[in-house]
Scaffold this motif. Structure first.
Motif, PDB file in Angstrom:
ATOM      1  N   TYR A  51       0.802  -1.069  -0.063  1.00  0.00           N
ATOM      2  CA  TYR A  51      -0.059  -0.206   0.043  1.00  0.00           C
ATOM      3  C   TYR A  51       0.582   1.163   0.051  1.00  0.00           C
ATOM      4  N   GLU A  52       2.230   0.980  -0.699  1.00  0.00           N
ATOM      5  CA  GLU A  52       2.822   2.270  -0.626  1.00  0.00           C
ATOM      6  C   GLU A  52       2.830   2.678  -2.081  1.00  0.00           C
ATOM      7  N   ASP A  53       2.886   3.899  -2.426  1.00  0.00           N
ATOM      8  CA  ASP A  53       2.479   4.382  -3.833  1.00  0.00           C
ATOM      9  C   ASP A  53       3.855   4.028  -4.868  1.00  0.00           C
ATOM     10  N   ARG A  54       4.076   2.735  -5.218  1.00  0.00           N
ATOM     11  CA  ARG A  54       5.274   2.328  -5.776  1.00  0.00           C
ATOM     12  C   ARG A  54       5.045   1.037  -6.500  1.00  0.00           C
ATOM     13  N   ALA A  55       5.808   0.899  -7.737  1.00  0.00           N
ATOM     14  CA  ALA A  55       5.666  -0.263  -8.522  1.00  0.00           C
ATOM     15  C   ALA A  55       6.334  -1.378  -7.667  1.00  0.00           C
ATOM     16  N   LEU A  56       5.856  -2.553  -7.899  1.00  0.00           N
ATOM     17  CA  LEU A  56       6.577  -3.765  -7.374  1.00  0.00           C
ATOM     18  C   LEU A  56       6.839  -5.034  -8.177  1.00  0.00           C
ATOM     19  N   PRO A  57       7.656  -5.775  -8.030  1.00  0.00           N
ATOM     20  CA  PRO A  57       7.983  -7.052  -8.920  1.00  0.00           C
ATOM     21  C   PRO A  57       6.829  -7.980  -8.937  1.00  0.00           C
ATOM     22  N   ILE A  58       6.713  -8.461  -9.958  1.00  0.00           N
ATOM     23  CA  ILE A  58       5.695  -9.708 -10.011  1.00  0.00           C
ATOM     24  C   ILE A  58       6.522 -10.787 -10.935  1.00  0.00           C
ATOM     25  N   ALA A  59       5.911 -11.885 -11.327  1.00  0.00           N
ATOM     26  CA  ALA A  59       6.453 -12.905 -11.811  1.00  0.00           C
ATOM     27  C   ALA A  59       6.976 -12.447 -13.349  1.00  0.00           C
ATOM     28  N   CYS A  60       7.874 -13.420 -13.920  1.00  0.00           N
ATOM     29  CA  CYS A  60       8.310 -13.059 -15.540  1.00  0.00           C
ATOM     30  C   CYS A  60       9.110 -11.688 -15.548  1.00  0.00           C
ATOM     31  N   GLY A  61       9.597 -11.268 -14.527  1.00  0.00           N
ATOM     32  CA  GLY A  61      10.465  -9.846 -14.595  1.00  0.00           C
ATOM     33  C   GLY A  61       9.438  -8.631 -14.846  1.00  0.00           C
ATOM     34  N   GLN A  62       8.219  -8.702 -14.598  1.00  0.00           N
ATOM     35  CA  GLN A  62       7.322  -7.794 -14.876  1.00  0.00           C
ATOM     36  C   GLN A  62       7.197  -6.932 -13.722  1.00  0.00           C
ATOM     37  N   THR A  63       6.214  -5.874 -13.662  1.00  0.00           N
ATOM     38  CA  THR A  63       5.759  -5.271 -12.451  1.00  0.00           C
ATOM     39  C   THR A  63       4.417  -4.825 -12.484  1.00  0.00           C
TER      40      THR A  63
END
Ligand code: SAH
Length: 220
Positions: A51-63
């Protein structure tokens, strides 16, 4: 199983106020931010950051995009209940969920098979109305066209002609266009040959890549 606690709800309230302070004015968008449990869409180890205003890593090197970017694109789209919306770039499924809780009928397409699979888990648990497609977003989903709105959540080198064709007349597309730095554009389709384009500043995105094999696998 991941839980949605009062602490998470409080963090969503705070995030929605932060986005309001950053210029998001559409109350329905802010309400959707307060409703969708973003921590369901990231790895449990990232719970504290969800819940911070930031992008976060997800699978497959995506965000998963910044909440501000999600809210900004959603606000530009002008979502109305019952709109049929195509999202390109399912990723975590969070943006699709925001559209779904606003009452849209969402179809979302992702080129990575792993993300296409993973994104369905939280959304089926939350019982949101989203249909998932595995394929190339450049081609859209011709068999389900036309769409009221189209939202592209990866950075595109240009406006894909097939997507413009699949937009209703009067329909709206929100798309970041560029190369590394992307200019947010809102395109309104005025007729089969005319569009209106507005621009809304620069954003960062993962690139929209071409999938070599053709066709779309449908998973409902
Ligand atoms: N909307 C997502 C953001 C994901 S990032 C969310 O809420 O989490 C953008 C996504 O676009 C990535 O998952 C990437 O794999 C996908 N993507 C990139 N090029 C694509 C293409 N041509 N067709 C479909 N998806 C694509």
């Amino acid at each position: 199983m991941i839980e949605d606690t009062f602490r998470h709800k409080g963090l969503r309230e705070r995030l929605s106020e932060e986005l309001r302070a950053k210029g998001i004015t559409d109350e329905k968008v802010l309400e959707a931010i307060r409703t969708v449990p973003r921590h369901f869409f990231v790895d449990p180890s990232l719970d504290a950051l969800a819940y911070e205003d930031r992008a976060l890593p997800i699978a497959c090197g995506q965000t998963i995009s910044h909440p501000h970017t999600v809210a900004f694109q959603t606000q530009l789209l002008g979502v109305k209940p019952n709109d049929k919306i195509l999202e390109v770039g399912t990723g975590s499924g969070y943006q699709a969920s925001i559209l779904a809780v606003m009452g849209a009928r969402v179809l979302t397409i992702e080129r990575h098979d792993e993300l296409f699979q993973i994104a369905q888990q939280p959304i089926s648990r939350l019982k949101y109305f989203v249909r998932f497609f595995h394929g190339d977003g450049y081609k859209g989903i011709p068999t389900s066209a036309p769409f009221d709105k189209i939202l592209i959540t990866c950075g595109a080198p240009m406006v894909p002609p097939d997507l413009l064709k699949q937009l209703k007349i009067g329909g709206v597309m929100v798309i970041p266009v560029g190369n590394e730095n992307y200019e947010m554009r809102r395109i309104t389709k005025l007729s089969d040959t005319e569009t209106k384009e507005e621009t809304f500043g620069n954003f960062s995105f993962v690139p929209m890549l071409e999938k070599k094999q053709g066709g779309v696998n449908i998973f409902l």
